[in-house]
Structure formats: structure tokens, C-alpha cells
Design a protein around this motif. Structure first.
Motif, PDB file in Angstrom:
ATOM      1  N   GLY A  23       0.799  -1.211   0.000  1.00  0.00           N
ATOM      2  CA  GLY A  23       0.000   0.000   0.000  1.00  0.00           C
ATOM      3  C   GLY A  23       0.833   1.263   0.000  1.00  0.00           C
ATOM      4  N   ARG A  24       0.131   2.407  -0.046  1.00  0.00           N
ATOM      5  CA  ARG A  24       0.792   3.716  -0.080  1.00  0.00           C
ATOM      6  C   ARG A  24       0.809   4.378   1.285  1.00  0.00           C
ATOM      7  NH1 ARG A  24      -1.571   7.313  -4.776  1.00  0.00           N
ATOM      8  NH2 ARG A  24       0.468   8.331  -4.583  1.00  0.00           N
ATOM      9  N   TYR A  25      -0.077   3.974   2.169  1.00  0.00           N
ATOM     10  CA  TYR A  25      -0.110   4.497   3.536  1.00  0.00           C
ATOM     11  C   TYR A  25      -0.986   3.564   4.361  1.00  0.00           C
ATOM     12  CZ  TYR A  25      -4.183   6.589   1.260  1.00  0.00           C
ATOM     13  OH  TYR A  25      -5.315   6.783   0.508  1.00  0.00           O
ATOM     14  N   GLY A  26      -0.903   3.700   5.685  1.00  0.00           N
ATOM     15  CA  GLY A  26      -1.643   2.819   6.576  1.00  0.00           C
ATOM     16  C   GLY A  26      -3.140   3.067   6.554  1.00  0.00           C
ATOM     17  N   SER A  27      -3.884   2.082   7.009  1.00  0.00           N
ATOM     18  CA  SER A  27      -5.351   2.171   6.993  1.00  0.00           C
ATOM     19  C   SER A  27      -5.881   3.241   7.946  1.00  0.00           C
ATOM     20  CB  SER A  27      -5.956   0.811   7.356  1.00  0.00           C
ATOM     21  OG  SER A  27      -5.485   0.376   8.632  1.00  0.00           O
ATOM     22  N   GLU A  28      -5.062   3.667   8.909  1.00  0.00           N
ATOM     23  CA  GLU A  28      -5.522   4.688   9.852  1.00  0.00           C
ATOM     24  C   GLU A  28      -5.451   6.095   9.268  1.00  0.00           C
ATOM     25  OE1 GLU A  28      -1.132   3.911  10.876  1.00  0.00           O
ATOM     26  OE2 GLU A  28      -2.863   2.840  10.050  1.00  0.00           O
ATOM     27  N   PHE A  29      -4.884   6.215   8.053  1.00  0.00           N
ATOM     28  CA  PHE A  29      -4.768   7.524   7.411  1.00  0.00           C
ATOM     29  C   PHE A  29      -5.672   7.593   6.182  1.00  0.00           C
ATOM     30  CE2 PHE A  29      -0.700   6.831   9.539  1.00  0.00           C
ATOM     31  CZ  PHE A  29      -0.588   7.985  10.299  1.00  0.00           C
ATOM     32  N   THR A  30      -6.024   8.810   5.829  1.00  0.00           N
ATOM     33  CA  THR A  30      -6.789   9.066   4.614  1.00  0.00           C
ATOM     34  C   THR A  30      -6.091  10.172   3.837  1.00  0.00           C
ATOM     35  OG1 THR A  30      -8.869   8.471   5.687  1.00  0.00           O
ATOM     36  CG2 THR A  30      -9.008   9.734   3.636  1.00  0.00           C
ATOM     37  N   VAL A  39       7.129  -4.236  -9.692  1.00  0.00           N
ATOM     38  CA  VAL A  39       7.379  -3.698  -8.349  1.00  0.00           C
ATOM     39  C   VAL A  39       6.076  -3.239  -7.702  1.00  0.00           C
ATOM     40  CG1 VAL A  39       8.491  -1.836  -7.064  1.00  0.00           C
ATOM     41  CG2 VAL A  39       9.769  -3.077  -8.816  1.00  0.00           C
ATOM     42  N   GLU A  40       5.242  -2.544  -8.455  1.00  0.00           N
ATOM     43  CA  GLU A  40       3.947  -2.113  -7.914  1.00  0.00           C
ATOM     44  C   GLU A  40       3.081  -3.301  -7.539  1.00  0.00           C
ATOM     45  OE1 GLU A  40       3.348   2.162 -10.257  1.00  0.00           O
ATOM     46  OE2 GLU A  40       2.009   0.484 -10.643  1.00  0.00           O
ATOM     47  N   SER A  41       3.138  -4.332  -8.334  1.00  0.00           N
ATOM     48  CA  SER A  41       2.346  -5.523  -8.045  1.00  0.00           C
ATOM     49  C   SER A  41       2.820  -6.193  -6.760  1.00  0.00           C
ATOM     50  CB  SER A  41       2.435  -6.500  -9.222  1.00  0.00           C
ATOM     51  OG  SER A  41       1.639  -7.636  -8.987  1.00  0.00           O
ATOM     52  N   LEU A  42       4.135  -6.285  -6.571  1.00  0.00           N
ATOM     53  CA  LEU A  42       4.683  -6.930  -5.379  1.00  0.00           C
ATOM     54  C   LEU A  42       4.367  -6.137  -4.114  1.00  0.00           C
ATOM     55  CD1 LEU A  42       8.158  -8.049  -6.781  1.00  0.00           C
ATOM     56  CD2 LEU A  42       6.341  -9.557  -5.975  1.00  0.00           C
ATOM     57  N   PHE A  43       4.339  -4.809  -4.217  1.00  0.00           N
ATOM     58  CA  PHE A  43       4.078  -3.970  -3.045  1.00  0.00           C
ATOM     59  C   PHE A  43       2.614  -3.515  -2.966  1.00  0.00           C
ATOM     60  CE2 PHE A  43       8.688  -3.534  -3.413  1.00  0.00           C
ATOM     61  CZ  PHE A  43       9.084  -3.628  -2.082  1.00  0.00           C
ATOM     62  N   SER A  44       1.768  -4.069  -3.825  1.00  0.00           N
ATOM     63  CA  SER A  44       0.331  -3.748  -3.820  1.00  0.00           C
ATOM     64  C   SER A  44       0.082  -2.242  -3.918  1.00  0.00           C
ATOM     65  CB  SER A  44      -0.337  -4.294  -2.548  1.00  0.00           C
ATOM     66  OG  SER A  44      -0.193  -5.685  -2.458  1.00  0.00           O
ATOM     67  N   LEU A  45       0.822  -1.598  -4.802  1.00  0.00           N
ATOM     68  CA  LEU A  45       0.637  -0.167  -5.025  1.00  0.00           C
ATOM     69  C   LEU A  45      -0.389   0.039  -6.138  1.00  0.00           C
ATOM     70  CD1 LEU A  45       4.350   1.036  -4.917  1.00  0.00           C
ATOM     71  CD2 LEU A  45       2.629   1.255  -3.121  1.00  0.00           C
ATOM     72  N   PRO A  46      -1.364   0.908  -5.940  1.00  0.00           N
ATOM     73  CA  PRO A  46      -2.438   1.091  -6.943  1.00  0.00           C
ATOM     74  C   PRO A  46      -2.012   2.001  -8.084  1.00  0.00           C
ATOM     75  CG  PRO A  46      -2.834   2.508  -5.063  1.00  0.00           C
ATOM     76  CD  PRO A  46      -1.592   1.721  -4.730  1.00  0.00           C
ATOM     77  N   GLY A  47      -0.944   1.612  -8.791  1.00  0.00           N
ATOM     78  CA  GLY A  47      -0.439   2.432  -9.882  1.00  0.00           C
ATOM     79  C   GLY A  47      -0.709   1.810 -11.236  1.00  0.00           C
ATOM     80  N   LEU A  48      -0.149   2.425 -12.272  1.00  0.00           N
ATOM     81  CA  LEU A  48      -0.339   1.938 -13.636  1.00  0.00           C
ATOM     82  C   LEU A  48       0.234   0.540 -13.817  1.00  0.00           C
ATOM     83  CD1 LEU A  48       0.617   5.155 -15.676  1.00  0.00           C
ATOM     84  CD2 LEU A  48      -1.682   4.251 -15.275  1.00  0.00           C
TER      85      LEU A  48
END
Length: 338
Positions: A170-177, A281-290
Motif C-alpha cells: 500500500g501507499r499508507y496505513g489504513s488509519e490515514f486518509t 514492483v507495484e504488483s509486489l508492493f500492492s501499489l495502486p499504480g499503472l
């Protein structure tokens, strides 16, 4: 100043023609693949007539040139098609995913340059010590031979699993928006002075950006070192030494600024490879990018989404190349007269 403006205008003029050629290549290549993008839309009970009706409705029964012209007309109005799997517009999906990829790629680039400068200076000065120079050669060869996704796996195992020091998804923790509106979470948290959110987002970005930077750094190091060797015997360098300046000052104040054009050139030409490495890399780190979205599109055989994302990747790379060319003219006076 005129040379800079002229370079910028000429590159902008050539940009649409390059994009047109790239879109033709992407469109034709994807249409010639043996896979059938309609397979996931057709239920098992569908008859041959049902299949033909769906194919006709989506325009897949028309000749490829006609399909391309239809797609191009829509693309010029900002419509890159409709995702078959996600049932959403490709343009909006790409727009939502773009900030994560931009943030990751630019962070990796900045990190790579920050690491490369001291390493290049060390590599340059190690010419007098053959053992150190040979060791650095072996180290950089090893770093370049390891693909970004292997660096990503190693970093996840070391810092995420064994030591549990940094987050790996992800890009940040679930406690943040993320407050928005840019989608660049570091910038958004910074603008809104959300310091805990900013620290958390930075911690999430460390590992994926490092995975990309580790493979890109050796190339930048070698380019900077080569440029340093080239300008080392220039008159201005000899003059600086004759004035009694230390070798460190000569390198950092006189040689490195003159090595900037070569560094900018290699960054511009190689940025596309860095951007391509974001896919896994985005797939491995579950980043919601292109990149992550592209992996999903390929898995789902989602032809419109693959096609649209490929065009966006190409456009992003071309824009970076244009900016690199302009920066090269700014930092290299000789290029202004060419």
C-alpha cells in the motif's frame, strides 16, 4: 534563452507524431495476438450467434484499420475505451492510477541520483587504487544484473519479514486518509501539514523506490564517472588545482557541474526502462499504480485496458524525454548552438 525555447517548441511539435506512431504500433501488435479478449465476456451457454453479436457490438469484426481510426477518434476526445473486466472507462482508471506511478518513479529517480553522486566520486577517485576500482566494478555489475523485482523480493524479505522495520504493501496505513487533491500522497500530506501521514507514506515508499533505484544507480554512477574522467583534464580543472583548491572541492564544485549534461542525457533516455520496471514492483508492493493495473489487465486479457495503459506509459516516457532534452540545453551551452 532562445535556444531553450526553440528546443522546447521543436520537441512539442514532434510529440504528437511520435505518439501517433506509437499508438499504431501498440494497436496493431495487440490486435495480432492470438488471445481473444471477448472470452471473459461470453457466458458458457452463449451460442455462435451471441458471440457474433457481442463481437459486432464492440467493433471487433471490422478491419484493423477501421478499428484503429474509430479508437483514435475517441482517444483524441480523451476516451481510451472501456475496460472489459472492470466495467469502467480506461481513461479514468489510468488517471486514478497515474499519481502512484509518478510518485514511485520520481522518488526512485531522486533516490538513485542521491546515491549515485557520492558513489561516482568514490569510483572516480578509486582509479589510483586498482583493488578498490575492481571491487566497485564487480559490485556495479552485480547490481545491474539483478532485476528490480528481485530487489523488491529481497527487500520485502529482509526489511518487511525478518526485521519487520518497514511496511511492504500500500501507499499508507489504513488509519490515514489521503487528503487529495493531486493523488500524490507525499505532496498532499505535506500541503495539509499532516506530519504523521507524511511519515507513514514515506515509510511505505522506501522499499519500492529502493528496489527501482538499486538497479538504476549503477548505470548513473558509470555515466557520471565517465563524464568526470572526460572533464578532469579540462583547463578549468587544472586552473582550480593550481589555485590550491583541494581535490574534493575541484570535483564537487568544478567537475560535477560540468558532468551534469551527460547525467541528464542518460536519465532521459533510460527513464523508460525505470518506468517499465514499476510494473512488477507495484504488483509486489500492492501499489495502486499503472504497473499494478497493467498486471491485472494482462491477467484478465483485458485488451482495451492493456492498450490504453500502454499508450499512457509511452506518453509519460515521451514527456520525461522532452523535459530531459530541455534540461540538457539549459545545462549544456554547446547544445544551444546545435
Amino acid at each position: 534563452m532562445q535556444g531553450i525555447i526553440r528546443t522546447f517548441i521543436l520537441r512539442l511539435i514532434g510529440l504528437p507524431f511520435t505518439m501517433l506512431l506509437l499508438s499504431v504500433c501498440v494497436f496493431v501488435v495487440l490486435r495480432l495476438l492470438p488471445s481473444d479478449p471477448l472470452s471473459m465476456m461470453i457466458p458458457p451457454t452463449a451460442t455462435a450467434a451471441d458471440v457474433e453479436n457481442i463481437r459486432t457490438a464492440l467493433g471487433f469484426n471490422r478491419p484493423i484499420p477501421v478499428q484503429y481510426l474509430t479508437w483514435l477518434q475517441a482517444a483524441l476526445h480523451g476516451d481510451l475505451g472501456q475496460s472489459i473486466a472492470l466495467k469502467a472507462g480506461v481513461s479514468q482508471l489510468a488517471l486514478n492510477a497515474l499519481p502512484a506511478t509518478v510518485e514511485l518513479a520520481l522518488t526512485a529517480l531522486v533516490l538513485s541520483i542521491a546515491i549515485s553522486l557520492p558513489l561516482a566520486v568514490l569510483y572516480f577517485r578509486a582509479r589510483a587504487w586498482r583493488a578498490i576500482a575492481l571491487s566497485l566494478d564487480v559490485l556495479f555489475d552485480f547490481m545491474m544484473s539483478v532485476p528490480a523485482f528481485l530487489w523488491a523480493i529481497a527487500l520485502i524479505l529482509i526489511f518487511g519479514v525478518f526485521f519487520n522495520l518497514l511496511p511492504t504493501a500500500g501507499r499508507y496505513g489504513s488509519e490515514f486518509t489521503a487528503p487529495g487533491p493531486t493523488g500524490l500522497v507525499l505532496l498532499d500530506f505535506l500541503v495539509h501539514a499532516d506530519w504523521p501521514g507524511l511519515r507513514d507514506a514515506m515509510s511505505h515508499l522506501v522499499l519500492p523506490a529502493s528496489a527501482l533505484a538499486l538497479g538504476f544507480t549503477p548505470l548513473v554512477v558509470r555515466v557520471i564517472r565517465g563524464a568526470l574522467i572526460e572533464v578532469d583534464t579540462a583547463p578549468f580543472a587544472e586552473t582550480a588545482r593550481q589555485r590550491g583548491y583541494s581535490e574534493s572541492r575541484v570535483i564537487w564544485r568544478h567537475l560535477l557541474p560540468n558532468a551534469a549534461p551527460a547525467t541528464i542525457a542518460i536519465i532521459g533516455t533510460q527513464f523508460g526502462f525505470l518506468l517499465g520496471a514499476t510494473v512488477l514492483v507495484e504488483s509486489l508492493f500492492s501499489l495502486p499504480g499503472l504497473g499494478n493495473l497493467m498486471v491485472q489487465a494482462v491477467k484478465n486479457n483485458d485488451l482495451p485496458l492493456v492498450q490504453g495503459l500502454a499508450i499512457v506509459f509511452c506518453a509519460f516516457t515521451l514527456v520525461i524525454n522532452v523535459l530531459a532534452d530541455v534540461a540538457l540545453v539549459i545545462f549544456n551551452p554547446k547544445a544551444r548552438t546545435q
